[in-house]
Write a protein that holds these residues in place. Structure first.
Motif, PDB file in Angstrom:
ATOM      1  N   GLY A 199     -88.335 -17.785  22.625  1.00 50.17           N
ATOM      2  CA  GLY A 199     -87.547 -16.621  22.227  1.00 50.17           C
ATOM      3  C   GLY A 199     -86.842 -15.933  23.359  1.00 50.17           C
ATOM      4  O   GLY A 199     -86.264 -14.852  23.157  1.00 50.17           O
ATOM      5  N   LEU A 200     -86.882 -16.513  24.562  1.00 53.08           N
ATOM      6  CA  LEU A 200     -86.219 -15.875  25.705  1.00 53.08           C
ATOM      7  C   LEU A 200     -84.728 -15.700  25.457  1.00 53.08           C
ATOM      8  O   LEU A 200     -84.128 -14.680  25.830  1.00 53.08           O
ATOM      9  N   ASP A 201     -84.100 -16.698  24.818  1.00 53.22           N
ATOM     10  CA  ASP A 201     -82.658 -16.625  24.554  1.00 53.22           C
ATOM     11  C   ASP A 201     -82.366 -16.030  23.184  1.00 53.22           C
ATOM     12  O   ASP A 201     -81.448 -15.220  23.044  1.00 53.22           O
ATOM     13  N   ALA A 202     -83.156 -16.418  22.177  1.00 46.88           N
ATOM     14  CA  ALA A 202     -82.860 -15.982  20.820  1.00 46.88           C
ATOM     15  C   ALA A 202     -83.217 -14.514  20.596  1.00 46.88           C
ATOM     16  O   ALA A 202     -82.466 -13.778  19.933  1.00 46.88           O
ATOM     17  N   ASP A 203     -84.366 -14.056  21.100  1.00 47.90           N
ATOM     18  CA  ASP A 203     -84.802 -12.682  20.858  1.00 47.90           C
ATOM     19  C   ASP A 203     -85.466 -12.142  22.120  1.00 47.90           C
ATOM     20  O   ASP A 203     -86.690 -11.969  22.187  1.00 47.90           O
ATOM     21  N   PRO A 204     -84.688 -11.876  23.169  1.00 46.87           N
ATOM     22  CA  PRO A 204     -85.276 -11.436  24.437  1.00 46.87           C
ATOM     23  C   PRO A 204     -85.986 -10.093  24.326  1.00 46.87           C
ATOM     24  O   PRO A 204     -86.879  -9.801  25.114  1.00 46.87           O
ATOM     25  N   GLY A 205     -85.618  -9.271  23.362  1.00 46.10           N
ATOM     26  CA  GLY A 205     -86.283  -7.972  23.228  1.00 46.10           C
ATOM     27  C   GLY A 205     -87.736  -8.091  22.795  1.00 46.10           C
ATOM     28  O   GLY A 205     -88.532  -7.164  23.011  1.00 46.10           O
ATOM     29  N   ARG A 206     -88.065  -9.210  22.175  1.00 49.12           N
ATOM     30  CA  ARG A 206     -89.447  -9.389  21.704  1.00 49.12           C
ATOM     31  C   ARG A 206     -90.370  -9.917  22.803  1.00 49.12           C
ATOM     32  O   ARG A 206     -91.580  -9.804  22.719  1.00 49.12           O
ATOM     33  N   THR A 207     -89.774 -10.492  23.864  1.00 50.74           N
ATOM     34  CA  THR A 207     -90.580 -11.131  24.902  1.00 50.74           C
ATOM     35  C   THR A 207     -91.561 -10.171  25.580  1.00 50.74           C
ATOM     36  O   THR A 207     -92.733 -10.526  25.792  1.00 50.74           O
ATOM     37  N   PRO A 208     -91.169  -8.954  25.971  1.00 51.36           N
ATOM     38  CA  PRO A 208     -92.143  -8.047  26.601  1.00 51.36           C
ATOM     39  C   PRO A 208     -93.351  -7.777  25.709  1.00 51.36           C
ATOM     40  O   PRO A 208     -94.489  -7.696  26.202  1.00 51.36           O
ATOM     41  N   ARG A 209     -93.106  -7.627  24.414  1.00 52.92           N
ATOM     42  CA  ARG A 209     -94.223  -7.376  23.493  1.00 52.92           C
ATOM     43  C   ARG A 209     -95.164  -8.584  23.446  1.00 52.92           C
ATOM     44  O   ARG A 209     -96.387  -8.447  23.417  1.00 52.92           O
TER      45      ARG A 209
END
Length: 395
Positions: free
Chosen positions: A226-236
């Motif tokens: 998900g680094l490219d598709a949904d980077p906002g979710r990565t920190p969570r």
């Protein structure tokens, strides 16, 4: 061959042992008289040394009831030599042969050996007394007659006590067998305890560390994809990975030490399960419908309910391909009920269900609980846990 023990044999065996104790009492009295009396030094020191050596040898033999037969015969040889020497050194010490007769009976391996060894004792006393008085045929005849009379008493004891001796030997064999059986039982219990502890640790590792590592792997793969598709979710997701790793570390410390397991501290079991379900929802994104009654229970029961929930959720994550999970915790009459259902792909129940479900069953069996798994292909899975409650009234 010795005859079969009869009803009077224990009484005869008791008489022999009483006679034996009396002999040692007489020998102790003679030693005391030797110390306190006016006895020439050579005879006093010599007789005291012989009696001391004999007593020490006797103590060693009696402390080893299972010793080889030759040990008993070696002692009887020493007894014959001491009796003959004492008869030669001091007047009246030939009477020790009478009080020593039970030893020939008790330490010989057969009636024939007892007769032979006691006969040697009689001969040694006769020769010793004759040498002390001065060698002569008359002296030898007189000493021999008295020794033969005492020998006849010993022979009578040998003839009437073979059954008692067999009973003694049988008791010795039974004691040896009992000691061996106790040692084997202790070793079996030790092996069983070690096996049970290994099984317990394996179950705990599977239910905690293995599941935690599996979650970390799944979340790490999701974060990477998900680094490219949904980077906002990565920190969570990284926070979830960190939290799971910390929980695994706490679980590892609990397994090797005395610290309480993570999530099993005192309190309502509903709060413990709620934290687990929230983490599951956060990590997987699945919908979790929970009805968690306010059920209070002791810590072992709370741990069992938590581990069953964790194992069921891990199976849902790995195998079910479900979209919704339902968890119901309630108190039923006489039991605590935990029900976990999913709308996933299901499976055919039967045969071996894997280490996880088998571990759950063994864990619940420790509480008298039951695990029921209902599933079929395409219809999801239902896991039902029942743990009986034992109140003071029912116990």
């Amino acid at each position: 061959m010795m005859q079969r023990p009869q009803r009077g044999d224990p009484y005869r065996l008791w008489l022999l042992h009483g006679w034996e104790l009396l002999g040692w009492a007489v020998m102790g009295l003679l030693a005391l008289i030797t110390v306190l009396g006016d006895v020439p030094a050579p005879q006093a020191y010599g007789s005291l040394a012989l009696m001391t050596v004999l007593a020490a040898a006797y103590a060693l033999v009696r402390r080893r009831p299972g010793a080889p037969v030759r040990v008993g015969y070696a002692y009887l040889g020493l007894l014959v030599a001491v009796l003959g020497t004492l008869s030669w050194m001091r007047d009246g010490f030939g009477a020790l042969y009478l009080v020593a007769l039970p030893q020939f009976v008790l330490l010989a391996n057969s009636p024939r050996s007892a007769l032979a060894s006691s006969g040697l004792g009689a001969a040694a006393v006769s020769v010793g007394g004759t040498l002390r008085e001065g060698w002569s045929l008359a002296g030898l005849a007189g000493n021999s007659l008295s020794s033969i009379g005492v020998y006849a008493v010993g022979a009578l004891a040998v003839m009437v006590t073979p059954g008692a001796l067999e009973l003694r030997d049988e008791r010795a064999r039974l004691r040896a067998q009992l000691a061996s059986a106790q040692a084997e039982l202790a070793e079996a219990q030790r092996r069983q305890g070690a096996a049970e502890e290994r099984e317990r640790l394996a179950r705990e590792i599977h239910d905690t560390l293995a599941q935690g590592f599996a979650s970390i792997i799944v979340m790490a793969e999701a974060a990477r994809s998900g680094l490219d598709a949904d980077p906002g979710r990565t920190p969570r997701q990284l926070r979830s990975i960190e939290q799971t790793a910390r929980e695994n570390l706490a679980e590892a410390r609990a397994l090797v030490g005395s610290a309480p397991a993570a999530g099993t501290d005192a309190g309502s079991v509903a709060a413990t399960l709620r934290r687990t379900l929230d983490r599951f929802t956060e990590d997987t994104g699945l919908t979790v419908e929970a009805e968690l009654g306010d059920v209070d229970c002791d810590q072992p029961t709370r741990i069992a309910l938590l581990r069953c929930t964790q194992e069921s959720l891990a199976n849902v994550r790995k195998h079910a391909a479900a979209s919704t999970v339902s968890v119901v915790l309630a108190r039923r009459p006489g039991a605590i009920e935990l029900e976990i259902t999913d709308d996933g792909c299901g499976f055919v129940v039967g045969g071996s269900c894997g280490f996880g479900l088998d571990g759950m069953r063994r864990r619940l069996a420790e509480f008298g609980g039951e695990l029921t798994v209902t599933s079929s292909v395409g219809d999801g899975t239902r896991v039902l846990v029942l743990i009986p409650e034992y109140s003071e009234e029912t116990t």
